[in-house]
Design an enzyme around this catalytic site. Structure first.
Site, PDB file in Angstrom:
ATOM      1  N   ARG A 126       0.834  -1.208   0.000  1.00 29.64           N
ATOM      2  CA  ARG A 126       0.000   0.000   0.000  1.00 29.64           C
ATOM      3  C   ARG A 126       0.871   1.261   0.000  1.00 29.64           C
ATOM      4  O   ARG A 126       0.444   2.331  -0.388  1.00 29.64           O
ATOM      5  CB  ARG A 126      -0.963  -0.032   1.202  1.00 29.64           C
ATOM      6  CG  ARG A 126      -2.027   1.022   1.172  1.00 29.64           C
ATOM      7  CD  ARG A 126      -3.248   0.686   2.020  1.00 29.64           C
ATOM      8  NE  ARG A 126      -3.006  -0.105   3.186  1.00 29.64           N
ATOM      9  CZ  ARG A 126      -2.455   0.332   4.332  1.00 29.64           C
ATOM     10  NH1 ARG A 126      -2.096   1.595   4.445  1.00 29.64           N
ATOM     11  NH2 ARG A 126      -2.286  -0.481   5.349  1.00 29.64           N
ATOM     12  N   ASP A 178      -8.974  16.389 -16.117  1.00 34.41           N
ATOM     13  CA  ASP A 178      -9.163  14.967 -16.411  1.00 34.41           C
ATOM     14  C   ASP A 178      -8.762  14.770 -17.870  1.00 34.41           C
ATOM     15  O   ASP A 178      -9.469  15.190 -18.786  1.00 34.41           O
ATOM     16  CB  ASP A 178     -10.636  14.587 -16.169  1.00 34.41           C
ATOM     17  CG  ASP A 178     -10.896  13.107 -16.403  1.00 34.41           C
ATOM     18  OD1 ASP A 178     -10.131  12.484 -17.179  1.00 34.41           O
ATOM     19  OD2 ASP A 178     -11.870  12.573 -15.836  1.00 34.41           O
ATOM     20  N   LYS A 216      -9.248   3.395 -19.713  1.00 32.48           N
ATOM     21  CA  LYS A 216      -9.632   3.719 -21.095  1.00 32.48           C
ATOM     22  C   LYS A 216      -8.442   3.533 -22.049  1.00 32.48           C
ATOM     23  O   LYS A 216      -7.996   2.431 -22.215  1.00 32.48           O
ATOM     24  CB  LYS A 216     -10.192   5.144 -21.150  1.00 32.48           C
ATOM     25  CG  LYS A 216     -11.203   5.450 -20.036  1.00 32.48           C
ATOM     26  CD  LYS A 216     -12.405   4.539 -20.107  1.00 32.48           C
ATOM     27  CE  LYS A 216     -13.406   4.962 -19.045  1.00 32.48           C
ATOM     28  NZ  LYS A 216     -14.277   3.915 -18.567  1.00 32.48           N
TER      29      LYS A 216
HETATM   30  C1  LIG Z   1     -13.570  11.132 -18.431  1.00 29.32           C
HETATM   31  C2  LIG Z   1     -13.665  10.071 -17.386  1.00 29.32           C
HETATM   32  N1  LIG Z   1     -13.067  10.275 -16.206  1.00 29.32           N
HETATM   33  C3  LIG Z   1     -13.132   9.353 -15.220  1.00 29.32           C
HETATM   34  C4  LIG Z   1     -13.812   8.168 -15.398  1.00 29.32           C
HETATM   35  C5  LIG Z   1     -13.861   7.173 -14.279  1.00 29.32           C
HETATM   36  O1  LIG Z   1     -12.947   6.148 -14.553  1.00 29.32           O
HETATM   37  P1  LIG Z   1     -13.079   4.674 -13.948  1.00 29.32           P
HETATM   38  O2  LIG Z   1     -14.265   4.051 -14.602  1.00 29.32           O
HETATM   39  O3  LIG Z   1     -11.772   4.046 -14.294  1.00 29.32           O
HETATM   40  O4  LIG Z   1     -13.272   4.825 -12.492  1.00 29.32           O
HETATM   41  C6  LIG Z   1     -14.442   7.912 -16.606  1.00 29.32           C
HETATM   42  C7  LIG Z   1     -15.186   6.661 -16.805  1.00 29.32           C
HETATM   43  O5  LIG Z   1     -15.841   6.464 -17.794  1.00 29.32           O
HETATM   44  C8  LIG Z   1     -14.375   8.890 -17.641  1.00 29.32           C
HETATM   45  O6  LIG Z   1     -14.983   8.717 -18.813  1.00 29.32           O
END
Ligand SMILES: Cc1ncc(COP(=O)(O)O)c(C=O)c1O
Length: 395
Positions: A60, A187, A212
């Protein structure tokens, strides 16, 4: 590691040095599936636990495979510190924590964020006393007014909105945020470091859902936060205490994913552009959204910021309502239906029942999302086969 190496070279090599000391070392990154480390002396363990000496004690607190992946992401985003988390949502949560939000501090969110990010802020953070507000980050005059009046402690945005692919002028937003001391979290999931490096533009923290494009094959869930050095302690404290660490197997898959990211993402973007042009030319849809199409509302900013790439999402406005969309999805033979994006497989997602299901129809309408809006995350198939499949389904 030569500081002059390009993104393509870094994608192949960054992070490897974490585990490749000594005269004989593996070409590929090993998976360190160990929860703990036997440190030679209690004195050394004490130093490792205190952070005075680099090393490993407990998974961790750190794991070499995970560290190799984090190191690669820090290099690719040109950051100074980073952590890997169990999911993209955990990464966003960690970024909020890193910003040291206290009761009654204001968190400003782009209205067009991924739905769960909005919900995380409104519920988990809202319930603990943080004030949460949304704004249209494409309306810069309004945004400037909001920033000046409310002076939020932090803001979170995505450079390409989901699902209508509106592009935010990040350098302008950073300039306005800096003027009032607001920390900027970006993000970068949809854009990847290949389209944008927000930290280089002046952002404070970058988050990714590695689930993704970084993973790219739909077989691993995880997240990353990369930021400036001043966030190091809070980011690591978050992992040690909240515990949402990335496992070594997933880290290995993501580190491997990085090696083909440029090839996959550039081809997926090219496929998306071809598909968008074909579908628009067909005249069978009320609207086709793609950042590089000439009719795209924020196309000029996309051309300016993204170095010729448009990303791998195309969004369609289908004729008819929910029933028509359901029938369309059922007629698709090649394009799958799944609530994700970024994979080598082309997948569609219906925002009204998936990413934006927690927004009311009125809230969705305000964002421009209707019951006919369908998002296509383009993969590596031949765009002509994809076009044919979609046109067949749009009968
Ligand atoms: C732009 C974006 N940020 C964050 C997330 C969250 O990611 P996770 O599903 O890996 O928790 C997603 C999920 O689809 C996303 O499309």
């Amino acid at each position: 590691m030569d500081p002059r190496w390009s993104m393509e070279t870094l994608l192949i090599h960054a992070g490897n040095e974490v585990v490749t000391a000594g005269p004989h070392h593996p070409t590929a990154l090993p998976i360190y599936a160990s929860t703990s480390y036997q440190v030679e002396t209690p004195e050394l363990l004490d130093q490792v636990m205190s952070g005075a000496v680099a090393g490993y004690s407990y998974a961790r607190h750190g794991n070499p495979t995970v560290e190799a992946f984090v190191e690669a992401m820090v290099r690719l985003e040109e950051g100074e510190s980073g952590i890997a988390t169990a999911s993209g949502m955990a990464a966003i949560d960690a970024a909020f924590y890193a910003c040291d939000l206290g009761p009654s501090d204001l968190l400003l969110l782009s209205r067009d964020l991924y739905g769960a990010s909005l919900n995380l802020a409104a519920t988990v953070w809202g319930d603990s006393g943080i004030r949460v507000m949304t704004a249209d980050f494409c309306n810069l005059d309004q945004l400037q007014h909001t920033l000046q009046v409310y002076q939020p402690k932090a803001l979170l945005l995505e450079m390409i909105s989901n699902p209508l692919l509106k592009v935010v002028d990040l350098p302008r937003v950073i300039e306005m945020a800096e003027a009032v001391g607001t920390q900027v979290i970006v993000d970068n999931t949809f854009t990847t470091p290949l389209m944008a490096q927000p930290l280089v533009m002046g952002a404070d923290l970058v988050v990714h859902s590695a689930t993704k494009y970084i993973g790219g094959h739909g077989d691993a869930m995880g997240g990353v936060v990369v930021g400036k050095r001043r966030y190091h302690d809070r980011l690591h404290q978050y992992l040690k205490l909240r515990g949402g660490v990335l496992g070594p197997f997933e880290a290995w898959l993501f580190h491997r994913g990085l090696k083909t990211l440029a090839v996959r993402f550039e081809r997926q973007s090219a496929n998306a552009l071809d598909l968008a042009i074909n579908l628009q030319d067909s005249g069978r849809f009320d609207h086709v959204y793609y950042p590089l199409l000439p009719n795209h509302a924020t196309g000029a900013i996309a051309h300016q910021l993204f170095g010729g790439l448009g990303g791998a999402i195309v969004t369609l406005e289908l004729k008819g309502g929910r029933d028509a969309v359901y029938s369309f999805i059922k007629r698709l033979k090649l394009v799958g239906s799944a609530t994700t994006l970024g994979d080598v497989y082309t997948l569609c997602l219906y925002p009204a029942i998936a990413s934006h299901r927690n927004q009311t129809p009125d809230e969705r309408a305000e964002m421009g999302i209707t019951d006919g809006t369908l998002r296509i995350a383009v993969g590596l198939e031949d765009p002509l086969d994809l076009t044919q499949d979609i046109l067949n389904a749009a009968q």
